[in-house]
Write an enzyme that holds these catalytic residues in place. Structure first.
Site, PDB file in Angstrom:
ATOM      1  N   ASP A  40       0.854  -1.184   0.000  1.00 28.96           N
ATOM      2  CA  ASP A  40       0.000   0.000   0.000  1.00 28.96           C
ATOM      3  C   ASP A  40       0.893   1.237   0.000  1.00 28.96           C
ATOM      4  OD1 ASP A  40      -2.136   1.683   0.140  1.00 28.96           O
ATOM      5  OD2 ASP A  40      -2.746   1.147   2.175  1.00 28.96           O
ATOM      6  N   ASP A 134      -2.775   2.491  -6.144  1.00 30.47           N
ATOM      7  CA  ASP A 134      -1.751   2.561  -5.103  1.00 30.47           C
ATOM      8  C   ASP A 134      -1.679   1.346  -4.186  1.00 30.47           C
ATOM      9  OD1 ASP A 134      -4.211   3.103  -3.978  1.00 30.47           O
ATOM     10  OD2 ASP A 134      -3.423   4.557  -2.542  1.00 30.47           O
ATOM     11  N   GLU A 135      -2.366   0.264  -4.502  1.00 29.21           N
ATOM     12  CA  GLU A 135      -2.256  -0.921  -3.653  1.00 29.21           C
ATOM     13  C   GLU A 135      -2.523  -2.190  -4.446  1.00 29.21           C
ATOM     14  OE1 GLU A 135      -5.252  -1.598  -0.623  1.00 29.21           O
ATOM     15  OE2 GLU A 135      -6.553  -0.080  -1.529  1.00 29.21           O
TER      16      GLU A 135
END
Length: 386
Positions: A40, A134-135
């Site tokens: 993350d 983003d993860e």
């Protein structure tokens, strides 16, 4: 003790076969023990802005929104200290942090950085399941570099991300997706947290219920009413009682309270919808304004559908009013929605929606793609902001 008893009852050959079976089962169990990593990125959008604009470093930054209107897409850690969070209105954020700096989003840049990060993931495994820009989840049980330790893999990935992008990431490492996801949030920013197999149950039992992935504000309140505050409290409830109180989610809560999550890391996540929305700098108050903005949304949606290659049969109109009340209206047809049908359906939805207040946001979404098995039905849903 069992073997001693069996040794008196079974022939030697049979006893050997039994012992071999026990050892083999143990080996299989160990072999199948998965190694899952959840990566993350730390305050991703805001961190990219602070990286690219040095004058923003160390300052409270919000991406999206503005000093007057809008909703924040991301907040830097400096802003989070004041309570500023994503999905918060700009007005509330400014009240919490008067010195907040608003930065216009640059999604093309974020996508480019996200692709750099994913290329690093693929150096280690093809089992990568992106959840957003983003993860992502990674299954490194069997990885391309033959590294036995998932923790070592996570450390290498974090280091390569920093060397490549000059951004930090947090990582969670464990035996399944639920635990890896929860773990990645334990030592943010730029941290790593490992939940080993023998530590799974102790960790879950002490985990506050609000930290359970999938437990929102309303569910947490309901659990508190049932005297469920930590994972150990969930263990007091058998499956029928959890299903009684929480419906289908009861099975999920029953499983995760015991550390069970067999969901595989899926490298190909099918897109379920294509949409576009806009939060306006000034509320829309008349039909002419509404129609003008709706036309702009339709043009943008047609372009996005064309790029995605998807064809859907359900159109949904989303409206958020000045008091933050939100409604949606949907229509399903028997053929893929093209430009002509989009115009007809959107006009019908606008006529049916009770647009009796100033409008803060409009959105259009196409879903129910041809390959989906979703029911074709007229849907009606009204949501009120908590």
């Amino acid at each position: 003790m069992i073997l001693n008893h069996l040794s008196k009852q079974l022939p030697v050959d049979a006893l050997k076969r039994f012992a071999l079976l026990v050892l083999t089962c143990g080996t299989i169990k160990r072999t199948l023990q998965r190694k899952i990593i959840h990566i993350d990125m730390d305050a991703f959008f805001a961190s990219v802005e602070q990286r690219d604009f040095p004058e923003l470093r160390g300052k409270p930054v919000a991406v999206g929104g503005n000093s007057e209107r809008g909703v924040i897409a991301a907040a830097s850690y400096e802003a989070r200290k004041f309570g500023v969070r994503s999905a918060m209105s700009s007005k509330v954020a400014l009240r919490l942090c008067p010195q907040l700096i608003f930065q216009k989003h640059r999604f093309e840049v974020y996508k480019e950085v996200s692709q750099q990060i994913r290329e690093i993931f693929f150096e280690y495994t093809d089992l990568v399941e992106p959840l957003s820009l983003d993860e992502a989840f990674l299954d490194v049980t069997e990885n391309k570099k033959g590294i036995e330790s998932a923790t070592q893999v996570a450390r290498e990935i974090k280091q390569k991300i920093f060397e490549t992008t000059h951004l930090t990431a947090s990582a969670g490492v464990s035996v399944n997706k639920f635990l890896a996801k929860v773990a990645s949030d334990q030592r943010k920013p730029n941290g790593i947290f490992i939940i080993k197999p023998n530590g799974v149950q102790p960790f879950i039992e002490q985990l506050p219920i609000e930290k359970f992935f999938g437990v929102g504000k309303k569910t947490a309140e309901k659990m508190h009413q049932l005297d469920i505050h930590k994972g150990k409290d969930l263990l007091r409830f058998d499956l029928p009682r959890l299903v009684h109180y929480f419906g289908k989610a009861g099975q999920y809560f029953y499983d995760i309270a015991r550390g069970n999550d067999e969901r595989p890391v899926r490298p190909h996540r099918e897109r379920k919808s294509v949409g576009i929305e806009n939060t306006f700098s000034k509320d829309l108050v008349d039909e002419q304004q509404i129609q003008l903005e709706l036309n702009r949304l339709k043009e943008g949606l047609i372009k996005r559908l064309s790029r995605s290659g998807k064809q859907g049969k359900t159109l949904t109109l989303k409206v958020k009013f000045d008091n933050f009340e939100q409604i949606t209206r949907s229509k399903t047809v028997n053929e893929p929605i093209g430009e002509k049908l989009l115009n007809e359906l959107s006009s019908e939805l606008v006529r049916e929606a009770p647009l009796n207040r100033p409008i803060r946001l409009l959105g259009l979404t196409v879903s129910n793609f041809k390959e989906d098995d979703e029911p074709e039905a007229l849907q009606l849903r009204i949501n009120f902001k908590d």
